[in-house]
Write a protein that holds these residues in place. Structure first.
Motif, mmCIF file in Angstrom:
data_model
loop_
_atom_site.group_PDB
_atom_site.id
_atom_site.type_symbol
_atom_site.label_atom_id
_atom_site.label_comp_id
_atom_site.label_asym_id
_atom_site.label_seq_id
_atom_site.Cartn_x
_atom_site.Cartn_y
_atom_site.Cartn_z
ATOM 1 N N VAL A 95 39.242 16.232 65.650
ATOM 2 C CA VAL A 95 38.462 15.101 65.153
ATOM 3 C C VAL A 95 39.408 14.057 64.576
ATOM 4 O O VAL A 95 40.583 14.340 64.324
ATOM 5 C CB VAL A 95 37.418 15.518 64.083
ATOM 6 N N ALA A 96 38.863 12.854 64.357
ATOM 7 C CA ALA A 96 39.686 11.764 63.825
ATOM 8 C C ALA A 96 38.865 10.880 62.896
ATOM 9 O O ALA A 96 37.630 10.890 62.936
ATOM 10 C CB ALA A 96 40.257 10.926 64.968
ATOM 11 N N ILE A 97 39.585 10.127 62.085
ATOM 12 C CA ILE A 97 39.010 9.051 61.292
ATOM 13 C C ILE A 97 39.864 7.838 61.597
ATOM 14 O O ILE A 97 41.093 7.889 61.456
ATOM 15 C CB ILE A 97 39.031 9.372 59.782
ATOM 16 N N THR A 98 39.228 6.749 62.029
ATOM 17 C CA THR A 98 39.993 5.600 62.494
ATOM 18 C C THR A 98 39.241 4.298 62.281
ATOM 19 O O THR A 98 38.046 4.299 61.986
ATOM 20 C CB THR A 98 40.345 5.771 63.989
ATOM 21 N N SER A 99 39.958 3.202 62.465
ATOM 22 C CA SER A 99 39.316 1.894 62.445
ATOM 23 C C SER A 99 38.777 1.585 63.847
ATOM 24 O O SER A 99 39.078 2.284 64.810
ATOM 25 C CB SER A 99 40.304 0.821 61.969
ATOM 26 N N ASN A 100 38.003 0.533 63.939
ATOM 27 C CA ASN A 100 37.252 0.229 65.156
ATOM 28 C C ASN A 100 38.031 -0.693 66.098
ATOM 29 O O ASN A 100 37.618 -1.809 66.378
ATOM 30 C CB ASN A 100 35.904 -0.395 64.784
ATOM 31 N N GLY A 101 39.142 -0.191 66.613
ATOM 32 C CA GLY A 101 39.962 -0.954 67.548
ATOM 33 C C GLY A 101 40.257 -0.151 68.802
ATOM 34 O O GLY A 101 39.483 0.721 69.202
ATOM 35 N N ARG A 102 41.392 -0.417 69.412
ATOM 36 C CA ARG A 102 41.776 0.240 70.663
ATOM 37 C C ARG A 102 41.864 1.755 70.538
ATOM 38 O O ARG A 102 41.605 2.482 71.493
ATOM 39 C CB ARG A 102 43.112 -0.313 71.164
ATOM 40 N N THR A 103 42.193 2.252 69.365
ATOM 41 C CA THR A 103 42.307 3.696 69.168
ATOM 42 C C THR A 103 41.015 4.414 69.532
ATOM 43 O O THR A 103 41.044 5.548 70.008
ATOM 44 C CB THR A 103 42.711 4.011 67.715
ATOM 45 N N VAL A 104 39.877 3.772 69.342
ATOM 46 C CA VAL A 104 38.590 4.389 69.690
ATOM 47 C C VAL A 104 38.564 4.748 71.180
ATOM 48 O O VAL A 104 38.117 5.830 71.559
ATOM 49 C CB VAL A 104 37.421 3.456 69.313
ATOM 50 N N TYR A 105 39.064 3.858 72.028
ATOM 51 C CA TYR A 105 39.092 4.124 73.472
ATOM 52 C C TYR A 105 40.070 5.256 73.799
ATOM 53 O O TYR A 105 39.813 6.075 74.673
ATOM 54 C CB TYR A 105 39.470 2.862 74.251
ATOM 55 N N GLU A 106 41.185 5.299 73.080
ATOM 56 C CA GLU A 106 42.160 6.370 73.290
ATOM 57 C C GLU A 106 41.571 7.718 72.866
ATOM 58 O O GLU A 106 41.760 8.725 73.550
ATOM 59 C CB GLU A 106 43.452 6.043 72.534
ATOM 60 N N LEU A 107 40.829 7.722 71.766
ATOM 61 C CA LEU A 107 40.170 8.954 71.330
ATOM 62 C C LEU A 107 39.116 9.390 72.346
ATOM 63 O O LEU A 107 38.992 10.580 72.634
ATOM 64 C CB LEU A 107 39.533 8.759 69.948
ATOM 65 N N ALA A 108 38.379 8.450 72.893
ATOM 66 C CA ALA A 108 37.389 8.780 73.924
ATOM 67 C C ALA A 108 38.084 9.382 75.140
ATOM 68 O O ALA A 108 37.633 10.377 75.702
ATOM 69 C CB ALA A 108 36.591 7.537 74.306
ATOM 70 N N HIS A 109 39.199 8.785 75.540
ATOM 71 C CA HIS A 109 39.972 9.297 76.675
ATOM 72 C C HIS A 109 40.424 10.737 76.418
ATOM 73 O O HIS A 109 40.486 11.551 77.344
ATOM 74 C CB HIS A 109 41.180 8.394 76.923
ATOM 75 N N MET A 110 40.711 11.050 75.147
ATOM 76 C CA MET A 110 41.210 12.378 74.775
ATOM 77 C C MET A 110 40.088 13.338 74.353
ATOM 78 O O MET A 110 40.361 14.449 73.929
ATOM 79 C CB MET A 110 42.228 12.241 73.637
ATOM 80 N N ASN A 111 38.826 12.919 74.459
ATOM 81 C CA ASN A 111 37.658 13.752 74.104
ATOM 82 C C ASN A 111 37.644 14.142 72.628
ATOM 83 O O ASN A 111 37.351 15.283 72.277
ATOM 84 C CB ASN A 111 37.600 15.031 74.949
ATOM 85 N N ILE A 112 37.943 13.209 71.744
ATOM 86 C CA ILE A 112 38.013 13.511 70.318
ATOM 87 C C ILE A 112 36.941 12.716 69.569
ATOM 88 O O ILE A 112 37.049 11.495 69.438
ATOM 89 C CB ILE A 112 39.409 13.180 69.749
ATOM 90 N N PRO A 113 35.904 13.399 69.059
ATOM 91 C CA PRO A 113 34.904 12.718 68.236
ATOM 92 C C PRO A 113 35.562 12.172 66.971
ATOM 93 O O PRO A 113 36.528 12.748 66.468
ATOM 94 C CB PRO A 113 33.892 13.811 67.890
#
Length: 171
Positions: A95-113
């Motif tokens: 799992v992750a905690i992040t801001s609402n930028g490009r990292t969200v797409y990278e997390l989606a690519h990596m299957n990480i809620p």
């Protein structure tokens, strides 16, 4: 299109029944010092649950030395500054905690809620980070309030395996 080349070779996560690692990352500058504020709010819970915390700060993060001092000697806390290999760190977390930028797409690519918060109104207009896509969106950061909401959402993701599984499938 949205992810950096390093993610082409990365191995997306498989669902795990237990959370062993969490990623905290808030962009290149993290102007509101969310890395440090959120870390301090969740570290006790993560210690209780034996969850490793991976904190990644960007090249413009001005409070790195303070955060490094505050995490020095902490068991299961790994601080990385200005990494070029975010995908390798993402391979270690569930799992992750992040801001609402490009990292969200990278997390989606990596299957990480993830729990996602916005630094400001412009970030809040990015609509991909929503529950429908496997992300818990907590809105624009409000000092003293958002830290508690993020902690509650993290606990839900960690402790409620069925909920986390559903978020994982939505990604």
């Amino acid at each position: 299109f949205f992810v950096r080349d390093e993610f082409q070779e990365a191995k997306p996560a498989q669902f795990q029944s237990n959370v062993k690692g969490i990623l905290l990352t808030f962009g290149g500058t993290d102007q509101k010092d969310l890395s440090r504020l959120i870390y301090h709010r969740i570290r006790g819970f993560c210690q209780q649950q034996s969850i490793e915390i991976y904190i990644v700060t960007g090249p413009g993060y001005r409070r790195y030395e303070r955060l490094a001092e505050e995490t020095k000697g902490e068991k299961n806390v790994y601080l990385t500054h200005n990494t070029g290999v975010m995908s390798g760190i993402m391979e270690k977390v569930q799992v992750a905690i992040t801001s609402n930028g490009r990292t969200v797409y990278e997390l989606a690519h990596m299957n990480i809620p993830a729990v996602v918060l916005s630094h400001h109104e412009r970030e809040q207009t990015h609509s991909f980070a929503c529950e429908k896509n496997g992300f818990s969106q907590v809105g624009i950061y409000k000092k003293g309030y958002t830290e508690n909401i993020v902690a509650l959402e993290l606990k839900k993701l960690v402790l409620d395996e069925e909920y986390r599984s559903e978020m994982f499938k939505r990604i």
